[in-house]
Design an enzyme around this catalytic site. Structure first.
Site, PDB file in Angstrom:
ATOM      1  N   HIS A   1      -0.661  -0.182   5.827  1.00  0.00           N
ATOM      2  CA  HIS A   1      -0.912   0.795   6.892  1.00  0.00           C
ATOM      3  C   HIS A   1       0.241   1.777   7.089  1.00  0.00           C
ATOM      4  O   HIS A   1       0.725   1.972   8.191  1.00  0.00           O
ATOM      5  CB  HIS A   1      -1.263   0.078   8.205  1.00  0.00           C
ATOM      6  CG  HIS A   1      -2.456  -0.813   8.105  1.00  0.00           C
ATOM      7  ND1 HIS A   1      -2.951  -1.522   9.181  1.00  0.00           N
ATOM      8  CD2 HIS A   1      -3.274  -1.115   7.055  1.00  0.00           C
ATOM      9  CE1 HIS A   1      -4.005  -2.232   8.797  1.00  0.00           C
ATOM     10  NE2 HIS A   1      -4.214  -1.990   7.500  1.00  0.00           N
TER      11      HIS A   1
ATOM     12  N   TYR B   1      -6.864   6.216  21.492  1.00  0.00           N
ATOM     13  CA  TYR B   1      -8.100   6.000  20.735  1.00  0.00           C
ATOM     14  C   TYR B   1      -8.443   4.531  20.518  1.00  0.00           C
ATOM     15  O   TYR B   1      -9.297   4.205  19.709  1.00  0.00           O
ATOM     16  CB  TYR B   1      -8.056   6.822  19.443  1.00  0.00           C
ATOM     17  CG  TYR B   1      -8.194   8.283  19.810  1.00  0.00           C
ATOM     18  CD1 TYR B   1      -9.431   8.896  19.861  1.00  0.00           C
ATOM     19  CD2 TYR B   1      -7.086   9.007  20.251  1.00  0.00           C
ATOM     20  CE1 TYR B   1      -9.573  10.205  20.292  1.00  0.00           C
ATOM     21  CE2 TYR B   1      -7.213  10.316  20.691  1.00  0.00           C
ATOM     22  CZ  TYR B   1      -8.463  10.904  20.715  1.00  0.00           C
ATOM     23  OH  TYR B   1      -8.612  12.193  21.167  1.00  0.00           O
TER      24      TYR B   1
ATOM     25  N   GLN C   1       0.810  -1.211   0.000  1.00  0.00           N
ATOM     26  CA  GLN C   1       0.000   0.000   0.000  1.00  0.00           C
ATOM     27  C   GLN C   1       0.849   1.269   0.000  1.00  0.00           C
ATOM     28  O   GLN C   1       0.323   2.375  -0.079  1.00  0.00           O
ATOM     29  CB  GLN C   1      -0.916   0.014   1.231  1.00  0.00           C
ATOM     30  CG  GLN C   1      -1.916  -1.127   1.266  1.00  0.00           C
ATOM     31  CD  GLN C   1      -2.656  -1.203   2.592  1.00  0.00           C
ATOM     32  OE1 GLN C   1      -2.406  -0.438   3.524  1.00  0.00           O
ATOM     33  NE2 GLN C   1      -3.582  -2.150   2.697  1.00  0.00           N
TER      34      GLN C   1
ATOM     35  N   GLU D   1     -13.425   4.957  11.543  1.00  0.00           N
ATOM     36  CA  GLU D   1     -13.727   5.959  12.562  1.00  0.00           C
ATOM     37  C   GLU D   1     -13.384   7.372  12.121  1.00  0.00           C
ATOM     38  O   GLU D   1     -12.405   7.601  11.414  1.00  0.00           O
ATOM     39  CB  GLU D   1     -12.922   5.680  13.840  1.00  0.00           C
ATOM     40  CG  GLU D   1     -13.264   4.386  14.538  1.00  0.00           C
ATOM     41  CD  GLU D   1     -12.459   4.173  15.808  1.00  0.00           C
ATOM     42  OE1 GLU D   1     -12.708   3.161  16.496  1.00  0.00           O
ATOM     43  OE2 GLU D   1     -11.580   5.018  16.122  1.00  0.00           O
TER      44      GLU D   1
END
Length: 396
Positions: free
Chosen positions: A171, A274, A107, A264
Site C-alpha cells: 500500500h 472517506y 509492492q 472504490e
C-alpha cells in the site's frame, strides 16, 4: 473550492455473481475477440460502441507500472525494480541513468512517472517511488529534468517524503495528477496499518496536495492547522493507486483498492474523510466484517464500488477525439480480472453503467492513460510486461 457532482452520493455497483448470463451477453460485458491476420501483434475486439484495435507496442519489461506520451510521440515507461526507459519506434532504450535510489520492496519500487505541464520547454518530470529510510520504507516524490539525449536525469530533487516509514511491503500508492494551476495531487495507501488512514497527521491512507517545489498550496484544508499535516487533502483511503482530473470539469477522481470487495471510485474533497477502515463495502480477507458497516454520519460515500474486487490500478477520464462516443467516460485498469472497465456517466456525473473490456486477454492491467491522439496507452504488470495501444478499428 471544487464543487462535487450532484450525483456524488448516489451509489451504483455491478455484482458479478448477480448478473444473469443472458444480461451479461446482451449488455456487452463479455467481449469476443475478433482474430486478425496477425494476432501476435494486433487484435480486434467488438465492444458496445464499436470495434477497437489493441496493438502490442513492446514486451520484455519487468513489471511496468506507468506510461506517459512524450511530445514527439515516444513513450516513457517505469519498471517497478527501478528502471525508467524510452520507447520510440518500437525500440526500448537502455535504462535512463541517475534515477533516484528505489527500494523494490513488496509492492513498492519505482511507481508513477508524470510529465510537467510545461515539459515541452522545461523537460521536467516527476516520479513516485518506495524508498528506504529511518524505520523502514515509505513513499517519496521527486522532481527531475530529462537530458536532451534522454540518457540521464539531471537536477534530481526530492520534494516530498512521507512522515512515517515502516517495514510493511504493501500500500505505497501512488500516482500523480496535475491540477489546472500546475500543483500535484497523489495518494498514499495505509501501508498495511488501516488505523493510520484515520489520522490526518499521518500521510498514510491520504490524498496529498503539494506545489511543484514541495511547498503547500493555500487551498489545503490543514495548512496552518495543527490538527492535520499541511500536505493532506483528504483521509480515510485504503490504497489509492489511480488519480486523475477530468480535464473538462476539473473534478478530481481517484480509484482505490478495497479488501475482499469494496474497491472504490471517489471524488476527494478537501478535509473530507472517506471512511476506511470505519466504513467499507468489503470484508477482510478472512471473511470477517471490517469496521462499523457501510455508512456512518460524517464519512463520505464512494461514487461507485465493486464487489467482488477488481483490484484497480489506474483511472483516466476520456476526453479524446478518437472515441467521441466515450466522451466523459471513466476508464479503470484492473489487475485481478485483467480488464479495463469503461464506465458511463450521466449528466450529473453519476456512474450508471460499466462495460468490461479485455477480460483476461492481456494480463494484469496496471496503467491506462489517454494519449494526445485520443488512443489509450496501457501497461501490463507482469514479469514479461507489455505496452499496449488501444485505437479505433478502421472503417470498411
Amino acid at each position: 473550492m471544487r464543487q462535487p457532482w450532484s450525483g456524488r452520493t448516489k451509489l451504483h455497483r455491478i455484482h458479478a455473481a448477480c448478473v444473469p448470463l443472458a444480461a451479461v451477453l446482451a449488455g456487452g460485458l463479455l467481449l469476443m475477440p475478433i482474430e486478425p491476420a496477425n494476432a501476435a501483434e494486433t487484435r480486434q475486439f467488438a465492444t458496445q460502441k464499436g470495434t477497437i484495435v489493441v496493438e502490442t507496442l513492446t514486451t520484455g519489461l519487468e513489471h511496468p507500472w506507468a506510461v506517459e506520451a512524450l511530445p514527439d510521440g515516444a513513450l516513457i515507461v517505469t519498471e517497478r525494480p527501478g528502471r525508467l526507459r524510452i520507447l520510440r519506434d518500437g525500440k526500448l532504450s537502455a535504462p535512463i541513468s541517475d534515477v533516484p535510489e528505489v527500494a523494490a520492496h513488496g509492492q513498492g519500487g519505482l511507481l508513477d512517472v508524470a510529465l510537467d505541464p510545461q515539459f515541452a520547454t522545461n523537460r521536467t518530470l516527476y516520479l513516485t517511488f518506495a524508498a528506504r529510510g529511518e524505520g523502514g520504507y515509505g513513499t517519496v516524490v521527486a522532481r527531475a529534468v530529462l537530458s536532451e539525449d534522454e540518457e540521464r536525469l539531471t537536477n534530481v530533487e526530492e520534494i516530498f517524503r512521507m512522515n512515517r516509514f515502516t517495514r510493511a511491503g504493501q500500500h505505497f500508492g501512488s500516482r500523480i495528477a496535475f491540477d489546472r494551476d500546475g500543483s500535484l495531487f497523489f495518494g498514499i495507501g495505509d501501508r498495511g496499518d488501516d488505523e493510520r488512514a484515520q489520522d490526518p497527521r499521518d500521510h498514510a491512507g491520504s490524498i496529498l496536495h503539494i506545489n511543484t517545489d514541495g511547498s503547500i498550496p493555500a487551498s489545503n484544508p490543514y495548512r496552518g492547522d495543527t490538527g492535520g499535516r499541511a500536505e493532506t487533502w483528504s483521509i480515510g483511503h485504503r490504497n489509492p493507486q489511480g488519480i486523475a482530473f477530468d480535464p473538462v470539469e476539473g473534478t478530481l477522481l481517484t480509484v482505490e483498492h478495497g479488501a475482499r470487495g469494496g474497491d472504490e471510485v471517489n471524488n476527494p474533497l478537501p478535509g473530507r474523510n472517506y471512511g476506511w477502515p470505519v466504513i467499507t463495502y468489503g470484508r477482510d480477507y478472512s471473511g470477517a466484517e471490517i469496521g462499523e458497516g457501510s455508512a456512518k454520519e460524517g464519512l463520505e460515500q464512494p461514487l461507485y464500488y465493486w464487489d467482488p474486487s477488481i483490484a484497480p490500478g489506474a483511472i483516466a477520464v476520456y476526453r479524446g477525439k478518437m472515441f467521441p462516443e466515450w466522451d466523459g467516460d471513466l476508464l479503470v485498469a484492473a489487475l485481478k480480472y485483467q480488464l479495463l472497465a469503461r464506465m458511463d456517466r450521466d449528466e450529473s456525473g453519476a456512474i450508471i453503467a460499466e462495460e468490461r473490456l479485455f477480460d483476461g486477454e492481456f494480463g494484469r492491467l496496471r496503467d491506462v492513460v489517454v494519449a494526445p491522439d485520443g488512443a489509450l496507452l496501457m501497461v501490463t504488470d507482469e514479469d514479461n510486461g507489455a505496452v499496449l495501444r488501444v485505437s479505433k478499428a478502421p472503417t470498411q
